[in-house]
Design an enzyme around this catalytic site. Structure first.
Site, PDB file in Angstrom:
ATOM      1  N   GLU A 108      -2.416  -5.992  -0.735  1.00  0.00           N
ATOM      2  CA  GLU A 108      -2.470  -4.724  -0.011  1.00  0.00           C
ATOM      3  C   GLU A 108      -1.309  -3.851  -0.464  1.00  0.00           C
ATOM      4  O   GLU A 108      -0.156  -4.251  -0.370  1.00  0.00           O
ATOM      5  CB  GLU A 108      -2.371  -4.981   1.496  1.00  0.00           C
ATOM      6  CG  GLU A 108      -2.649  -3.727   2.319  1.00  0.00           C
ATOM      7  CD  GLU A 108      -2.517  -3.972   3.816  1.00  0.00           C
ATOM      8  OE1 GLU A 108      -1.675  -4.809   4.201  1.00  0.00           O
ATOM      9  OE2 GLU A 108      -3.240  -3.324   4.593  1.00  0.00           O
TER      10      GLU A 108
ATOM     11  N   LYS B  49       7.225  -1.743  21.694  1.00  0.00           N
ATOM     12  CA  LYS B  49       8.238  -1.441  20.702  1.00  0.00           C
ATOM     13  C   LYS B  49       7.593  -0.696  19.537  1.00  0.00           C
ATOM     14  O   LYS B  49       6.805  -1.260  18.791  1.00  0.00           O
ATOM     15  CB  LYS B  49       8.905  -2.714  20.176  1.00  0.00           C
ATOM     16  CG  LYS B  49      10.145  -2.361  19.339  1.00  0.00           C
ATOM     17  CD  LYS B  49      10.579  -3.474  18.415  1.00  0.00           C
ATOM     18  CE  LYS B  49       9.907  -3.418  17.063  1.00  0.00           C
ATOM     19  NZ  LYS B  49      10.309  -2.257  16.249  1.00  0.00           N
TER      20      LYS B  49
ATOM     21  N   CYS C 185      -4.477   0.341   7.374  1.00  0.00           N
ATOM     22  CA  CYS C 185      -4.891  -1.053   7.207  1.00  0.00           C
ATOM     23  C   CYS C 185      -6.334  -1.157   6.707  1.00  0.00           C
ATOM     24  O   CYS C 185      -6.671  -2.057   5.952  1.00  0.00           O
ATOM     25  CB  CYS C 185      -4.737  -1.806   8.523  1.00  0.00           C
ATOM     26  SG  CYS C 185      -5.310  -0.862   9.929  1.00  0.00           S
TER      27      CYS C 185
ATOM     28  N   GLU D 177      -3.849  -7.284  14.798  1.00  0.00           N
ATOM     29  CA  GLU D 177      -4.583  -6.392  13.921  1.00  0.00           C
ATOM     30  C   GLU D 177      -3.711  -6.238  12.684  1.00  0.00           C
ATOM     31  O   GLU D 177      -2.658  -5.604  12.733  1.00  0.00           O
ATOM     32  CB  GLU D 177      -4.849  -5.061  14.630  1.00  0.00           C
ATOM     33  CG  GLU D 177      -6.064  -4.347  14.097  1.00  0.00           C
ATOM     34  CD  GLU D 177      -5.697  -3.364  13.001  1.00  0.00           C
ATOM     35  OE1 GLU D 177      -5.275  -2.251  13.321  1.00  0.00           O
ATOM     36  OE2 GLU D 177      -5.824  -3.730  11.809  1.00  0.00           O
TER      37      GLU D 177
END
Lengths: 515, 328, 311
Positions: free
Chosen positions: A423, A218, A326, A292
Site C-alpha cells: 500500500e 484520539k 484506504c 478498518e
C-alpha cells in the site's frame, strides 16, 4: 532502463503557492504554452472564517483542559509547512483521567438517558455541523492539505450526514436486531487516522453515541484540529460533559488508551501494521474490537466499459485525497485489448490535473499530509522504477515548500512488483493487464488485503459475477469512491473486520441481549 | 444543378465518408462493425464530470476574453413561423453591431434563419463578416422526403447561405436504420459542396447518451463539419453533459481519423455564466485549438444581451438593467 | 440397525463365564478431507468416561494434522460456498436425518462421556438434532435478515449482502461433547464456511461419531475436518495459521485466550468469543441462550455494492 517523461522540475518561489499543470494533453495537439489567454483564477477560499487558537488543550469532561503531562506539540499546514497551532500532548495520566471521566458520564448521565433524548443531542450536532460547514471545510483543508473542493463537497457533508443518520437510530435500537435488544458496551476508545480526520471522527462517534456509549477519541497527531473544533460543537449542543472526550497526542498515547482496563470497546482505523499491534495489545482482555485497515484495491476495466467515465473513475480512485485513502483504486487492471488507448487517455487526463494550493477551489490534487508519508511514497516510487516499471508523471511545477507528489502512473507493472503489492497511500497508480474475467478476479483477489474493488463494464451479468467473485468489503461497479452513512463500509481479510455505516455499523457498539 | 454533377458530388462524398469509417474502424468494415466499436456512456458518471467542470472559476481577464469570444461564437437565431423581412433586418443589425454604444463589441459569428429568409439576411449582412446559416432538410422534424431535403439544401445555398444546419432523421435512427441516417447526411453533404454543414442530432429526442455518442460518430464519419445538439424546438435542448459527450466523441474521432469537427450547443443557453461553463468544458476536453468560432458556436438569442450586460458590469463595476440593451 | 457397541472395559468382573460375544472395538480416527486418516504423528491418548473408566484410544493430533485439515478445508471452500443456499440447507438437513437414525449410539456415547443418565443423554441428543435442523433452515433466509438495500443520497443502487468468510477454526466446547459442538459447528457451515474442528480434549468420542455421520452424508469431503488431541498442541497452530479466516474461540480455555487472540491477529482473523464469564457457563439446552442467528453472522462478511442508476 526505464524511460520517464518527467520534465525537470523548476521550483517556484514560496510566495506563489499555486501550482498548475503546464503540460497539455497530447490529444490537444499542442506544445506547452498556450496562444490564448485562458487561465484559471486562483480562487482561494478565505482563511478568515477559521479562528485558530494559538494553543489547544485536551477536551475532557466538557471542558478544555491543560494536559497533566505538561507537554505540547505543533501541528503544521502541509502545503506550506507553516505552524497552525500548538496542541496538547497527552500523557498516560491524561488518558486515565479521560477514561475515568467517560466512565462516570456513562454511569451517571449518558448510559441512563433514553434513546429519544440521545437522538436529539445527535440531531443538534448534525445541524450545527451543517451551519458551520464552511468553517470546518477550511480548517480541515489547512490541517490535512486536501483540496477545499473535496473537504467542502465530500468530507464535511458526509460528516453531518453521519450524525444525522445515526441520530435517528438512537431510539429505534429495538428494531435493529430481530428478537434482541441492543445495550451499549460502555466506554469506547477510538483511534483515527489523518486522511479524513473529521469524517473518521463522525464514523466513530455517531454510532457509538447513538447506541449509548461514551467515547475517548484520539485523532492522528498530524491532524488534531477539526476534532478540537468538534469539541466546540459538542459544547454548543450542550452535550452532557464527558460523553465525548478528545485526547490529542502521538501513537503511543493511542496504544495506552486502547490498553486501559476500563475501556469496553476499541475501534481503530489506520494501517494494518498498527491494527495488528493493537490486536496484540488487547488480546485476552475481552474488549470488543473493530478494525478498518489498509487496502490495495483493484480497479478493473473491461473492453466494453464506458471509457471516458471509466477514466474519471480511475482518476478519482487514485487521486482523490492525493491517493491517501484506504480504499483507493491503486491497481488498475485493464483488459489487454484496450490497454493502449486507455492508458493514452489516462495520461492526457493526468495532464489536466491541477496540483497546488489546497485552498484554491480549482485545485484537484493537494499536498501530502505529512513528511513521513511523503518519504514513504517517494521510496516506493523509486522502488517502482528500480523494479523496471515504466514511470509517467505529467509536468507540473510544485511549490517550493510543503509536501508534494506529482500524479504518478506506472505501466508495465507485474503482480510481483512491490508497487503492485504494498500500500503506497499516495497519488501513484500501477497499471496491470488481464485477458479474461477469471484472470482479473484472480489478480484482484491475490493480496492479503480485501477492502474495496472497482469494476467497469456495460454488461449486467458480468457486473454481478464480478461482484460475487471479488473478495472485498465494498465493490464499486461503474463508479468509485462513493460513500454514504447508510452504506456499510469495511474490509475482508487483512483490511480489517467490522463495518461502519448503515445498520451493520451499529453492531460494533452494542451488546445483544434477550428481550 | 445537372444530375452528373450531383452524381459526382455524391460519389465523392460517399467515398470520403467511407474513408473516414475505415480510419475510425482501423479496417475495411461495414457500418455494423463500425457502430459496434463506438462505446457507451455512463449517465451518472458523465453528469458528475460535467457538474465538476462547471465549478471551475476562471481569472477575471480570462473571463473578459471569454465573454468576447462567446459573442464571436454566437449564431444569432430566429426560427419562427412569423419571421418577416423586417424581423430579419432588425436581427442582422443586432448581429453586426450588438451594442450600438460600444464599437469594441465584436459581431456575432452568424445569423441562423429559415431558408425562405436567407436572401433577406444576406442582403442585410452585406459587407459584414457575419455569416448566414440556413436550416434545411425539413427543419425541425425532418419528416419529409429525401428529394425535398436535398432540394431545400441546394436552394438555400443558391439564395446565399454560407452554412447549412441540417437535422438527422430521428425516426430512422431510433428504429435502428443507421445506414439510412448515414446515407442521408452523405447526400446532404454532397449537395453542400464547399458550404459548411452542421448536423443537428436533436439530442433531446435521442433519449440516451449512448445514442448521442453513436449519432455523433455517425454524423462525423458521414462528413459533418459541425455537430449540433438541438433544433431548439424540443426540450431538453443543449445541456452540459450532452455537450461533454459530443466533445468527447469529437476528440476520439480526431484522434482516429485526423479530421477535426466543430460543435454547437443550441437552445436553452441564456446566461453568461452558462456560456462560460460551456467554454470550460470545451477547453478541458479539446483544448485551445477549439476555442474559436471556426470550431465552436452557441445557438442562442437571448444569451447575447446577458453577455453584453456582464461585459458592461466587468467594465463599469455596476450591475446593469435590461433597458440598456436592445431587443431586436 | 446395528446394535449399540458396548463400551470397552465396562467393569467386567472376572466372571467364570466367558462374555457372550467379543465386541469389535471402534478405532477413533480423525476426519480430514472426507477420509479418516491416522495422525501423521502416530500418537494417541486415552479417553476416559466421566467416572474415569478408559473408553478408547483417541488420536492425539499434531500440528501437521492441523495443517492438512486447513488445506482440505481451503480446497473444499469454493465449491461449498458456490452452492445455492437452498442446496446447502438441504445437505445440512440430511445430516439431521442421519443423526436421528443413529441417535441410540449417540445417547450411549454422550451418556458415558459426560456421566449422564439415560434421560439426560436423550435430552442432549434430542436438542442437538433439533438444533441442527434449526440452523439448516437458516441457509436460505439468513441473507434476507442480514442483507440490506441502503438508501444512499445519490443516484446509485446500493446493497449489502453477507458472504462466507472462508475457513473457520472451531475450538469445540470442552464439556458438552455433542450438543456444544453442534451448537458451534452448525452456524459456521450454514453460512457457507468450511471448518477445522478441534474436538473436546476429554470428551472427543461423540465428535468422531459425528464425523462418521458427516462422512456418510452429502456434506462434501473437506467441508468439515475434525481433529482430536490435546488443546495445548492443537489450538496454537490453528490460531496462528495464516490461511484460516476466523476462529470460534468458545471452547478455548480461559488461560489460552490471550495467546489465541495474539496469534490470530497476525492475519487479522475474525475471533468469536464467548461472553464474559466463559463459554462453559452456558446452558446449551436453553434455545434462547444457545442458538442465535448472530452466530451465523459472526462468520459472514458483509459486502456492499454500488451501481449508478441511469439510462
Amino acid at each position: 532502463m526505464t524511460t520517464s517523461r518527467d520534465h525537470t522540475v523548476t521550483k517556484r518561489p514560496a510566495s506563489d503557492a499555486v501550482g498548475r499543470g503546464t503540460a497539455s494533453p497530447s490529444s490537444w495537439g499542442f506544445g506547452d504554452g498556450q496562444a490564448i489567454p485562458w487561465e484559471y483564477a486562483p480562487a482561494p477560499e478565505s482563511r478568515e472564517i477559521v479562528k485558530l487558537q494559538s494553543r489547544y488543550g485536551l477536551f475532557v469532561g466538557g471542558k478544555e483542559i491543560a494536559p497533566r503531562s505538561g507537554q505540547w506539540f505543533t501541528t503544521l499546514d502541509p502545503a506550506t509547512e507553516e505552524p497552525l497551532a500548538e496542541v496538547a500532548r497527552a500523557g498516560v495520566e491524561d488518558v486515565e483521567n479521560a477514561v475515568a471521566v467517560a466512565r462516570r458520564a456513562f454511569r451517571r448521565s449518558w448510559g441512563e438517558l433514553p434513546g429519544r433524548e440521545r437522538a436529539k443531542y445527535l440531531f443538534r450536532i448534525a445541524r450545527i455541523l451543517q451551519e458551520r460547514s464552511r468553517e470546518f471545510a477550511v480548517l480541515e483543508t489547512l490541517d490535512t492539505g486536501k483540496p477545499i473542493k473535496e473537504s467542502r463537497d465530500v468530507d464535511i457533508p458526509l460528516v453531518a450526514a453521519h450524525f444525522w443518520y445515526y441520530a435517528g437510530w438512537a431510539d429505534k435500537l429495538d428494531y435493529a436486531f430481530p428478537g434482541r435488544t441492543a445495550q451499549p458496551l460502555g466506554v469506547a476508545a477510538q483511534v483515527i487516522p489523518w486522511n479524513f480526520p473529521l469524517l473518521m471522527l463522525a464514523w466513530k462517534i455517531a454510532p457509538a453515541l447513538a447506541a449509548g456509549n461514551t467515547v475517548v477519541l484520539k485523532p492522528a497527531s498530524s491532524t488534531p484540529l477539526s476534532a478540537l473544533l468538534f469539541a466546540d460543537v459538542c459544547r454548543q449542543a450542550d452535550l452532557p460533559p464527558g460523553v465525548v472526550n478528545i485526547v490529542t497526542g502521538p501513537g503511543e498515547i493511542g496504544l495506552a488508551l486502547v490498553k486501559h482496563p476500563d475501556v469496553d470497546k476499541v475501534a481503530f482505523t489506520g494501517s494494518t501494521a498498527v491494527g495488528k499491534q493493537i490486536g496484540r495489545a488487547i488480546a485476552g482482555s475481552g474488549k470488543a474490537l473493530t478494525l478498518e485497515l489498509g487496502g490495495k484495491a483493484a480497479n478493473i476495466v473491461f473492453d466494453d466499459a464506458p471509457l471516458d467515465q471509466a477514466i474519471e473513475g480511475i482518476v478519482n480512485g487514485i487521486f482523490f485525497n492525493q491517493g491517501e485513502v484506504c480504499c483507493a483504486g491503486s491497481r488498475l487492471l485493464v483488459q489487454e485489448s484496450i490497454a493502449e488507448p486507455l492508458v493514452e487517455k489516462l495520461k492526457d487526463r493526468l495532464a489536466t490535473l491541477r496540483v497546488g494550493d489546497p485552498l484554491d477551489k480549482n485545485t484537484d490534487v493537494g499536498a501530502i499530509n505529512n513528511a513521513a508519508q511523503l518519504a514513504k511514497i517517494e521510496e516506493l516510487i523509486e522502488a517502482g522504477v528500480a523494479e523496471g516499471a515504466e514511470l509517467y508523471q505529467p509536468a507540473c511545477d510544485l511549490p517550493e515548500r510543503g509536501y508534494w507528489v506529482r500524479p504518478t502512473l506506472f505501466t508495465n507493472v507485474a503482480q510481483s512488483h512491490r508497487i503492485a503489492q504494498e500500500e503506497i497511500f499516495g497519488p501513484v497508480l500501477s497499471v496491470l493487464t488481464f485477458r479474461t474475467p477469471d484472470e482479473a478476479v484472480e489478480k484482484a483477489n491475490n493480496t492479503p488485503y480485501g477492502l474495496s474493488a472497482g469494476v467497469w463494464t456495460e454488461k449486467g451479468s458480468r457486473i454481478l459475477k464480478m461482484v460475487k467473485e471479488l473478495r472485498a468489503g465494498v465493490v464499486w461497479a461503474n463508479t468509485f469512491n462513493r460513500f454514504d452513512p447508510t452504506s456499510p463500509f469495511g474490509g475482508y481479510k487483512e483490511s480489517g473486520f467490522g463495518r461502519e455505516g448503515g445498520l451493520h455499523g451499529l453492531l460494533a457498539y452494542v451488546r445483544l441481549e434477550d428481550r | 444543378m445537372s444530375t452528373t454533377v450531383d452524381r459526382i458530388a455524391r460519389e465523392r462524398a460517399e467515398s470520403e465518408a467511407h474513408e473516414l469509417v475505415r480510419a475510425w474502424d482501423g479496417r475495411a468494415a461495414g457500418l455494423g462493425g463500425f457502430l459496434g466499436r463506438i462505446g457507451n456512456v455512463d449517465q451518472v458518471g458523465v453528469e458528475e464530470r460535467a457538474a465538476g467542470l462547471a465549478k471551475r472559476s476562471i481569472k477575471r481577464e480570462s473571463k473578459l476574453w471569454a465573454l468576447d469570444l462567446a459573442i464571436r461564437m454566437i449564431d444569432l437565431t430566429t426560427l419562427e413561423g412569423k419571421d418577416t423581412r423586417g424581423k430579419i433586418h432588425a436581427l442582422c443589425q443586432k448581429a453586426k453591431r450588438p451594442d450600438p454604444g460600444d464599437p469594441t463589441i465584436p459581431s456575432v459569428a452568424a445569423v441562423c434563419v429559415y431558408p425562405a429568409l436567407v436572401a433577406d439576411a444576406k442582403a442585410a449582412l452585406a459587407g459584414s463578416g457575419v455569416k448566414v446559416a440556413s436550416v434545411a432538410t425539413g427543419f425541425p422534424s425532418g419528416q419529409t422526403f429525401l428529394e425535398i431535403k436535398l432540394a431545400e439544401t441546394s436552394r438555400a445555398i443558391e439564395a446565399g447561405a454560407d452554412e447549412v444546419d441540417m437535422v438527422i432523421d430521428r425516426g430512422a435512427f431510433l428504429s435502428g436504420d443507421y445506414a439510412a441516417v448515414f446515407d442521408e447526411i452523405v447526400a446532404v453533404k454532397a449537395s453542400c459542396g464547399q458550404t459548411h454543414l452542421k448536423v443537428i442530432l436533436e439530442t433531446g429526442e435521442l433519449g440516451t447518451y449512448d445514442n448521442v455518442r453513436r449519432a455523433s460518430i455517425l454524423a462525423m464519419a458521414a462528413g459533418a463539419d459541425f455537430i449540433k445538439t438541438s433544433t431548439g424546438k424540443v426540450t431538453p435542448a443543449a445541456t452540459l453533459p450532452v455537450t461533454l459527450v459530443m466533445l468527447e466523441a469529437i476528440r476520439d474521432f480526431e484522434r482516429r481519423t485526423g479530421r477535426a469537427v466543430g460543435m454547437k450547443p443550441a437552445g436553452g443557453i441564456r446566461t453568461s455564466k452558462e456560456a462560460i461553463a460551456y467554454l470550460v468544458v470545451l477547453y478541458e476536453t479539446l483544448g485551445p485549438r477549439w476555442m474559436t468560432p471556426d470550431r465552436f458556436r452557441f445557438g442562442a438569442s437571448s444569451l447575447l444581451n446577458d453577455v453584453l450586460m456582464q461585459i458592461r458590469k466587468e467594465r463599469d463595476g455596476r450591475y446593469s438593467g435590461v433597458d440598456y440593451f436592445t431587443l431586436d | 440397525m446395528a446394535r449399540p457397541t458396548r463400551a470397552v472395559a465396562k467393569s467386567a468382573p472376572q466372571a467364570a463365564e466367558a462374555p457372550e460375544r467379543v465386541a469389535v472395538r471402534k478405532t477413533y480416527k480423525i476426519y480430514i478431507g472426507g477420509g479418516f486418516p491416522r495422525s501423521e504423528s502416530g500418537r494417541s491418548y486415552v479417553v476416559r468416561a466421566a467416572d474415569g473408566t478408559p473408553l478408547a484410544n483417541a488420536v492425539r493430533g499434531s500440528r501437521k494434522d492441523v495443517r492438512d485439515a486447513v488445506r482440505a478445508a481451503r480446497a473444499a471452500f469454493p465449491s461449498w460456498d458456490a452452492r445455492t443456499a437452498m442446496n446447502r440447507g438441504q445437505v445440512l438437513y440430511r445430516v439431521a436425518e442421519l443423526l436421528e437414525g443413529r441417535r441410540d449410539q449417540f445417547e450411549a456415547e454422550v451418556g458415558q462421556a459426560e456421566g449422564l443418565s439415560a434421560g439426560e443423554a436423550r435430552a442432549q441428543v434430542d436438542r442437538a438434532i433439533d438444533r441442527w435442523v434449526w440452523y439448516a433452515g437458516w441457509a436460505d433466509k439468513i441473507s434476507q435478515v442480514l442483507g440490506t438495500v441502503n438508501p444512499v443520497a445519490a443516484s446509485y443502487f446500493d446493497f449489502t449482502i453477507p458472504e462466507a468468510t472462508g475457513v473457520v477454526g472451531v475450538v469445540a466446547p470442552e464439556g458438552s461433547s455433542l450438543l456444544g459442538l453442534v451448537s458451534r459447528l452448525a452456524p459456521v457451515l450454514v453460512g457457507g464456511n468450511t471448518a477445522v474442528v478441534v474436538a473436546s480434549e476429554s470428551r472427543p468420542l461423540p465428535a468422531v461419531t459425528l464425523s462418521e455421520v458427516l462422512a456418510t452424508s452429502d456434506v462434501p469431503g473437506g467441508v468439515v475436518n475434525l481433529i482430536t488431541g490435546l488443546r495445548k498442541e492443537l489450538v496454537p497452530p490453528l490460531a496462528a495459521h495464516m490461511d484460516v479466516n476466523a476462529i470460534d474461540a468458545w471452547g478455548v480455555p480461559a488461560e489460552m485466550v490471550a495467546a489465541v487472540e495474539e496469534a490470530a491477529i497476525e492475519n487479522v482473523k475474525r475471533v468469536a468469543r464467548a461472553p464474559r464469564g466463559g463459554g462453559e457457563r452456558i446452558d446449551w439446552l436453553d434455545d434462547r441462550a444457545a442458538q442465535r442467528p448472530e452466530w451465523i453472522a459472526a462468520f459472514l462478511e458483509m459486502k456492499t455494492v454500488w451501481h449508478p442508476i441511469g439510462v
